[in-house]
Design an enzyme around this catalytic site. Sequence first.
Site, PDB file in Angstrom:
ATOM      1  N   CYS A   1     -42.125 -16.755  50.603  1.00  9.96           N
ATOM      2  CA  CYS A   1     -42.392 -18.174  50.740  1.00  9.96           C
ATOM      3  C   CYS A   1     -43.509 -18.572  49.781  1.00  9.96           C
ATOM      4  O   CYS A   1     -44.138 -17.731  49.148  1.00  9.96           O
ATOM      5  CB  CYS A   1     -42.834 -18.478  52.156  1.00  9.96           C
TER       6      CYS A   1
ATOM      7  N   ARG B   1     -38.860 -19.565  43.230  1.00  7.56           N
ATOM      8  CA  ARG B   1     -38.823 -18.386  44.090  1.00  7.56           C
ATOM      9  C   ARG B   1     -37.721 -18.459  45.134  1.00  7.56           C
ATOM     10  O   ARG B   1     -37.435 -17.475  45.799  1.00  7.56           O
ATOM     11  CB  ARG B   1     -40.168 -18.250  44.827  1.00  7.56           C
TER      12      ARG B   1
ATOM     13  N   TRP C   1     -38.883 -19.264  52.973  1.00  3.41           N
ATOM     14  CA  TRP C   1     -37.692 -18.410  52.803  1.00  3.41           C
ATOM     15  C   TRP C   1     -37.561 -17.720  54.150  1.00  3.41           C
ATOM     16  O   TRP C   1     -38.378 -16.880  54.516  1.00  3.41           O
ATOM     17  CB  TRP C   1     -37.958 -17.431  51.655  1.00  3.41           C
TER      18      TRP C   1
ATOM     19  N   ASN D   1     -47.272 -16.638  54.722  1.00  3.98           N
ATOM     20  CA  ASN D   1     -46.289 -15.773  54.055  1.00  3.98           C
ATOM     21  C   ASN D   1     -46.463 -14.380  54.648  1.00  3.98           C
ATOM     22  O   ASN D   1     -47.593 -13.946  54.872  1.00  3.98           O
ATOM     23  CB  ASN D   1     -46.554 -15.669  52.556  1.00  3.98           C
ATOM     24  N   GLY D   2     -45.347 -13.668  54.828  1.00  5.04           N
ATOM     25  CA  GLY D   2     -45.439 -12.301  55.349  1.00  5.04           C
ATOM     26  C   GLY D   2     -44.729 -12.174  56.676  1.00  5.04           C
ATOM     27  O   GLY D   2     -43.926 -13.041  57.059  1.00  5.04           O
TER      28      GLY D   2
ATOM     29  N   GLU E   1     -25.667   3.666  39.478  1.00  4.59           N
ATOM     30  CA  GLU E   1     -26.554   2.498  39.425  1.00  4.59           C
ATOM     31  C   GLU E   1     -27.315   2.446  38.095  1.00  4.59           C
ATOM     32  O   GLU E   1     -27.476   1.378  37.503  1.00  4.59           O
ATOM     33  CB  GLU E   1     -27.517   2.541  40.627  1.00  4.59           C
TER      34      GLU E   1
ATOM     35  N   LYS F   1     -27.041  -0.720  35.639  1.00  2.01           N
ATOM     36  CA  LYS F   1     -28.225  -1.499  35.211  1.00  2.01           C
ATOM     37  C   LYS F   1     -28.262  -1.586  33.686  1.00  2.01           C
ATOM     38  O   LYS F   1     -28.503  -2.651  33.123  1.00  2.01           O
ATOM     39  CB  LYS F   1     -29.533  -0.853  35.692  1.00  2.01           C
TER      40      LYS F   1
ATOM     41  N   GLU G   1     -25.463  -3.907  32.378  1.00  7.05           N
ATOM     42  CA  GLU G   1     -25.678  -5.317  32.717  1.00  7.05           C
ATOM     43  C   GLU G   1     -26.654  -6.012  31.788  1.00  7.05           C
ATOM     44  O   GLU G   1     -26.417  -7.133  31.363  1.00  7.05           O
ATOM     45  CB  GLU G   1     -26.294  -5.417  34.121  1.00  7.05           C
TER      46      GLU G   1
ATOM     47  N   HIS H   1     -14.361  17.814  33.805  1.00  2.00           N
ATOM     48  CA  HIS H   1     -13.000  17.330  34.049  1.00  2.00           C
ATOM     49  C   HIS H   1     -12.649  16.154  33.152  1.00  2.00           C
ATOM     50  O   HIS H   1     -11.709  15.423  33.429  1.00  2.00           O
ATOM     51  CB  HIS H   1     -12.828  16.969  35.527  1.00  2.00           C
TER      52      HIS H   1
ATOM     53  N   LYS I   1     -25.776 -14.513  39.752  1.00  2.00           N
ATOM     54  CA  LYS I   1     -26.555 -13.859  40.810  1.00  2.00           C
ATOM     55  C   LYS I   1     -25.746 -13.744  42.096  1.00  2.00           C
ATOM     56  O   LYS I   1     -25.874 -12.795  42.843  1.00  2.00           O
ATOM     57  CB  LYS I   1     -27.848 -14.652  41.042  1.00  2.00           C
TER      58      LYS I   1
HETATM   59  C1  AGP Z   1     -26.391  -6.023  40.543  1.00  2.00           C
HETATM   60  O1  AGP Z   1     -27.325  -5.784  39.560  1.00  2.00           O
HETATM   61  C2  AGP Z   1     -25.331  -6.946  40.198  1.00  2.00           C
HETATM   62  N1  AGP Z   1     -25.784  -8.135  39.625  1.00  2.00           N
HETATM   63  C3  AGP Z   1     -24.107  -7.020  41.081  1.00  2.00           C
HETATM   64  O2  AGP Z   1     -23.424  -5.814  40.920  1.00  2.00           O
HETATM   65  C4  AGP Z   1     -24.286  -7.288  42.588  1.00  2.00           C
HETATM   66  O3  AGP Z   1     -24.876  -6.180  43.193  1.00  2.00           O
HETATM   67  C5  AGP Z   1     -22.921  -7.593  43.222  1.00  2.00           C
HETATM   68  O4  AGP Z   1     -22.400  -8.765  42.650  1.00  2.00           O
HETATM   69  C6  AGP Z   1     -22.991  -7.725  44.721  1.00  2.00           C
HETATM   70  O5  AGP Z   1     -23.804  -8.785  45.101  1.00  2.00           O
HETATM   71  P1  AGP Z   1     -24.306  -8.966  46.582  1.00  2.00           P
HETATM   72  O6  AGP Z   1     -25.199  -7.818  46.895  1.00  2.00           O
HETATM   73  O7  AGP Z   1     -25.016 -10.280  46.572  1.00  2.00           O
HETATM   74  O8  AGP Z   1     -23.105  -8.973  47.475  1.00  2.00           O
END
Ligand code: AGP
Length: 611
Positions: free
Chosen positions: A2, A27, A74, A98-99, A484, A488, A491, A507, A606
């Site tokens: 928040c 934020r 938030w 906040n917290g 992951e 990353k 992306e 394999h 996002k």
């Molecule tokens: C993560 O870095 C991504 N932007 C993406 O894979 C994300 O995790 C995925 O779209 C799932 O989103 P969510 O956790 O909001 O469901």
Amino acid sequence: MCGIVGYIGSNPCVDVLVSGLEKLEYRGYDSAGVAIVRDGVLETRRAKGKLINLKRAIKAEPTDGLLGIGHTRWATHGAPTVDNAHPHRSGEIAVVHNGIIENYVELKRELVGHGHVFASETDTEVIAHLVNHIKTARKLSLVDAVRAAVRRLHGAYSIVVVDASEPDVLVGARLASPLVLGFGTDENYLASDVSAILNHTRDIVFLDDGVLATVRAGSVTLTDIETGKEVEPVIKRITWTPSMAEKGGYKHFMLKEIHEQPRAIADTLRGRFSLERCEVDLPEIPVTAEQLQNISQFYVIACGTSWHAGLVGKYHFEDLAGLATHVELASEFRYRRAPIDERTLVLAISQSGETADTLAALRDAKARGATIISICNVIESSIPRESHGTLYTHAGPEIGVASTKAFTTQLAALHLLAIRFGHLLGRLAPEGVVRELEALLHVPAMMEAELEREHDYASIIRSWHQVHSMLFLGRGNLYPLALEGALKLKEISYIHAEGYAAGEMKHGPIALIDEDVPTVVLNPMDAHFAKVRSNLAEVKARSGPVLTVATDGDAEADEIGDFKLTVPDVPETVLPLMMSLPMQLLAYYMADFKGTDVDQPRNLAKSVTVE
Ligand code: AGP
């Protein structure tokens, strides 16, 4: 998290508060409010949704004064409603916070016993009533009442308090949640974030934990909350641009969010366990021991990074609870006719709570009788609303498109849930519960230390920023971290990367290895150490450049690989948490060196609300 703004001075402050809150909008928030002391009377205006709604509320019923506080919320405890919006008040006292207050349930019970009537579902409201109660019962000044009240709070807080009966003082205090003090001429400010007050002052004190600020128009006194001793303010002249201020001085939101992880993980664990009772308490997850014993199938459904968190969760659920776990990509699961009945348990994981595929898979499973639980970072988003119970991560809003703190808080939440299930199923003895909790509780401090090693990345990035393809190898619960790490990197740096289970190398992917394809080998001293080290040797034997992510003190890793990063020697169940940092930072520095748009990578959103 928040946002907080507080003002005391010689000018009417409603515009300062609202424009300060606007600076904190980036934020994310779901409601907002102000409390103003006008002619000795406390007036509050609050609204659900965006600041425009708060502005409308103020326009409909104008207010202004020389002392006031404002907040963007938030939601963490209670839905985003007007009643739950801050400031919360008790009589003529108003508080923004906040917290998370861990012991709010006990405090609320006590205060209700003293006749206090609560108007919200929030943890924050107890602070207002507690300050009021102590002030009245002990006949204290506001400052002393706040000092006595915060000493009774367990958890994390930054708070700012006003009292209409003492219109010459603004009181702030912090513990494990940021609060800054800004100096003006005949006016002073408190805020959760420099950006909220940068238009008015650049002379800032970043308050330390355990400090109470007594702020008047012409003076400021800082004291230690416990001892009452004065603390010397260290004033810093801030030269940040507004955009730098939003990022807390970091170059990108992603880097800021990487650095927020120790706090986010601590917040996610906070108040959810008892070491004395050897138990994890998750009343929000309505799954009984009997239900768990009779489960027909246990599915974890998610997308992207959340799916990787689910894959780590599989190791926790199987190791700690003996629960066979199927981790499914929601986009596939929704179109399969997987066996589902009334004894099926489905766990949906989503930081946003709005991912279309996860939501559709959840709805289908629910319609077929399954019990749905979820792990989510956004309160009252669609997935929690349609679940039978939700374990919220307390990461705070994540702005960078590449998920970092949302991922690691999902890992912490999954670990807690698996401990809980293990306990309910009688698979995890009390010593086991304590062992797992202690391992988790050490993570935030160890992450803090690891985050200071950023310079370790420079030589790797200089050598590798022009590569076109990379491999990530891991085994056991680090296989999902290899996935992951590769995601990353893809992306945000647009470098092609693939994550593999190290045992799968021979394999197929081994055919890709040559001097132009570096491999990141996740090779700490865990149960798979020797096998993964052999995989590493196989890569070297084919002239592949290698970055080894090893355990601190593993000298051999220097000789066998080209570059080395290390993680501390931690229990295996928390290795994925510690391994997240090198995966995130490697991708971040690679992308930053290449100059890509780290926070808004091309083609990505996002929240993926379309199929
Ligand atoms: C993560 O870095 C991504 N932007 C993406 O894979 C994300 O995790 C995925 O779209 C799932 O989103 P969510 O956790 O909001 O469901």
